[in-house]
Design a protein around this motif. Structure first.
Motif, short mmCIF file in Angstrom:
data_model
loop_
_atom_site.label_atom_id
_atom_site.label_comp_id
_atom_site.label_asym_id
_atom_site.label_seq_id
_atom_site.Cartn_x
_atom_site.Cartn_y
_atom_site.Cartn_z
N LYS A 1 71.84 19.61 -9.70
CA LYS A 1 71.19 20.35 -8.63
C LYS A 1 70.56 19.38 -7.64
CE LYS A 1 71.78 24.43 -10.49
NZ LYS A 1 72.36 25.59 -9.87
N ALA A 2 70.37 19.85 -6.41
CA ALA A 2 69.74 19.01 -5.37
C ALA A 2 68.60 19.79 -4.73
CB ALA A 2 70.76 18.61 -4.32
N LEU A 3 67.61 19.06 -4.28
CA LEU A 3 66.45 19.65 -3.62
C LEU A 3 66.20 18.87 -2.34
CD1 LEU A 3 64.13 21.73 -3.94
CD2 LEU A 3 62.82 19.92 -5.02
N SER A 4 66.17 19.56 -1.22
CA SER A 4 65.89 18.92 0.06
C SER A 4 64.40 18.99 0.34
CB SER A 4 66.67 19.64 1.17
OG SER A 4 66.44 19.02 2.40
N VAL A 5 63.81 17.85 0.67
CA VAL A 5 62.38 17.74 0.87
C VAL A 5 62.13 17.05 2.21
CG1 VAL A 5 60.22 16.85 -0.09
CG2 VAL A 5 62.04 17.56 -1.63
N LEU A 6 61.14 17.52 2.95
CA LEU A 6 60.78 16.89 4.22
C LEU A 6 60.16 15.52 4.00
CD1 LEU A 6 59.04 19.91 6.00
CD2 LEU A 6 61.31 19.02 6.47
N GLN A 7 60.39 14.62 4.96
CA GLN A 7 59.70 13.34 4.94
C GLN A 7 58.29 13.58 5.47
OE1 GLN A 7 60.03 10.77 3.46
NE2 GLN A 7 61.99 9.78 3.68
N TYR B 1 57.23 13.40 2.37
CA TYR B 1 57.10 13.81 0.97
C TYR B 1 58.21 13.25 0.10
CZ TYR B 1 53.68 17.09 2.82
OH TYR B 1 52.60 17.64 3.45
N THR B 2 59.44 13.11 0.65
CA THR B 2 60.53 12.55 -0.13
C THR B 2 60.18 11.15 -0.62
OG1 THR B 2 62.07 13.77 1.28
CG2 THR B 2 63.00 12.06 -0.11
N SER B 3 59.68 10.32 0.27
CA SER B 3 59.30 8.96 -0.13
C SER B 3 58.12 8.96 -1.08
CB SER B 3 58.98 8.13 1.11
OG SER B 3 60.16 7.93 1.88
N PHE B 4 57.18 9.85 -0.89
CA PHE B 4 56.03 9.93 -1.80
C PHE B 4 56.49 10.29 -3.21
CE2 PHE B 4 53.10 11.24 1.95
CZ PHE B 4 53.08 9.93 2.39
N ILE B 5 57.50 11.16 -3.34
CA ILE B 5 58.06 11.50 -4.65
C ILE B 5 58.73 10.27 -5.25
CG2 ILE B 5 59.86 12.83 -5.82
CD1 ILE B 5 59.24 15.12 -3.80
N LEU B 6 59.52 9.55 -4.44
CA LEU B 6 60.21 8.36 -4.90
C LEU B 6 59.24 7.30 -5.39
CD1 LEU B 6 62.87 6.65 -5.05
CD2 LEU B 6 62.34 5.92 -2.74
N TRP B 7 58.15 7.10 -4.68
CA TRP B 7 57.16 6.08 -5.04
C TRP B 7 56.23 6.52 -6.16
CZ3 TRP B 7 55.80 5.64 0.79
CH2 TRP B 7 56.84 4.98 1.45
N GLY B 8 56.28 7.80 -6.58
CA GLY B 8 55.43 8.29 -7.65
C GLY B 8 54.07 8.76 -7.18
N ASP B 9 53.84 8.81 -5.86
CA ASP B 9 52.57 9.28 -5.33
C ASP B 9 52.47 10.80 -5.32
OD1 ASP B 9 51.76 6.67 -4.84
OD2 ASP B 9 52.64 6.66 -2.84
N LYS B 10 53.61 11.49 -5.31
CA LYS B 10 53.64 12.96 -5.33
C LYS B 10 54.42 13.36 -6.58
CE LYS B 10 55.19 16.85 -2.41
NZ LYS B 10 54.40 17.80 -3.07
N THR B 11 53.76 14.03 -7.49
CA THR B 11 54.39 14.37 -8.77
C THR B 11 54.67 15.85 -8.94
OG1 THR B 11 52.22 14.51 -9.83
CG2 THR B 11 53.35 12.38 -9.92
#
Length: 63
Positions: free
Chosen positions: A2-8, A10-20
């Motif tokens: 599955k895929a989830l589209s997220v606005l920037q 926030y996408t980078s924050f998820i990648l960096w672990g800042d948004k869980t």
């Protein structure tokens, strides 16, 4: 998968672990691999205005 589209950004924050946590209005019972995709748009939040122009390359946008 599955895929989830997220606005920037926030996408980078998820990648960096800042948004869980990512909240959506719909419920899914899916458990498994998930692809996080960056959308073409930026989130309309005040924090975006604080990001210096030279740092915008850290936040890739989708195509």
């Amino acid at each position: 998968m599955k895929a989830l589209s997220v606005l920037q950004p926030y996408t980078s924050f998820i990648l960096w672990g800042d948004k869980t946590v990512e909240w959506r209005s719909w419920r899914r019972k899916y458990r498994g691999d998930l692809l996080i995709c960056s959308s073409k748009l930026w989130a309309d939040i005040p924090e975006v205005d604080d990001i210096p122009d030279e740092s915008l390359g850290l936040f890739p946008l989708g195509s």
